[in-house]
Design a protein around this motif. Sequence first.
Motif, short mmCIF file in Angstrom:
data_model
loop_
_atom_site.label_atom_id
_atom_site.label_comp_id
_atom_site.label_asym_id
_atom_site.label_seq_id
_atom_site.Cartn_x
_atom_site.Cartn_y
_atom_site.Cartn_z
N ALA A 62 0.82 -1.21 0.00
CA ALA A 62 0.00 0.00 0.00
C ALA A 62 0.86 1.27 0.00
O ALA A 62 0.42 2.32 -0.49
N PHE A 63 2.07 1.17 0.54
CA PHE A 63 2.95 2.34 0.60
C PHE A 63 3.86 2.46 -0.62
O PHE A 63 4.58 3.45 -0.74
N THR A 64 3.82 1.47 -1.50
CA THR A 64 4.71 1.50 -2.67
C THR A 64 4.54 2.75 -3.53
O THR A 64 5.54 3.36 -3.94
N PRO A 65 3.31 3.18 -3.85
CA PRO A 65 3.18 4.42 -4.65
C PRO A 65 3.81 5.62 -3.96
O PRO A 65 4.42 6.47 -4.63
N LEU A 66 3.67 5.70 -2.64
CA LEU A 66 4.27 6.81 -1.90
C LEU A 66 5.79 6.74 -1.96
O LEU A 66 6.47 7.76 -2.13
#
Length: 336
Positions: free
Chosen positions: A315-319
Amino acid sequence: MENKLIVSLSPHVHGGDSVQKNMYGVLIALVPAFLVSLLAFGLGALIVTATSVAACVFFEWAIVKYLMKKPATTVCDGSAIITGVLLAFNLPSNLPIWIIILGALFAIGVGKMSFGGLGCNPFNPALAGRVFLLLSFPVQMTSWPQAGQLMSYLDAQTGATPLAIMKEAIATHDSSVLANLPESLNLLIGLPDSCMMGAGSLGEISALALLLGLIYMLWKRIITWHIPVSILATVFVFAGIMHLVDPVYASPVTVLLTGGLMLGAVFMATDYVTSPMSKKGMLIYGVCIGLLTVVIRLFGAYPEGMSFAILIMNAFTPLINTYCKPKRFGEVAKKK
């Protein structure tokens, strides 16, 4: 002497890399772990893996052809097969076929195709399917058959896993419980000290088999070292600190060799779609997964934390990708 970018006219030489080539390369790397699972669980491992792969391939074909109304050309790229194998590797060897099919449907239908298919899914489909089954069927998903029952399937005798023993030691605050753990060499090779020891899911039997797969993928340049090494190094350091603080926590070597840690670090956290693109981002991603895994294992309700840690960091990969953007080519640095 200045390096200059040389731009030439076509035709250009193709690098030979492709989605299909990389996917089947990963499948080759999974062969050692699959062979060990067959040696440990026999018929059960074969049934679970075959069912999972067949269901994943079928559901992707059916969804693409009949719901998305597109040619089902992606079925042969190997991604659905990998999802099926990795889902099976996260399941016990006595799981009923209908539950495996439900997990495959969720992994492909919800975890992958609902977002548009390969390259669009934010979460690892196999892990999404595994967590769905764990929350929906906790009893069946935590009944671990003992190794060595080669011809048994649904009626296989179950036993405690090394992770369950480690959790019991923490819960009772009794370090003597850790004496029931297999030797580190046996965990590395995949041989329990006793047939009464439940080995766990299919893919976590032998750390050595998974490391052979890692070496193969690094050799073929299917993945880079950044994610798996950062995960394993973080877990080793954090678990080592906790072991020094209180011996009730298992040694860092034992923590590395037990559960789905090695499987997740090598084959699941390195998924192209759901992991960061830059090397700096990969290191941040791997360190966070390692920290979350140890925290969940030591202080959470579940003995295993690898699946949850990877999904959280998915879930944090795009960030991470936004924060760790590479420098634009040709950009002139601003003077301070």
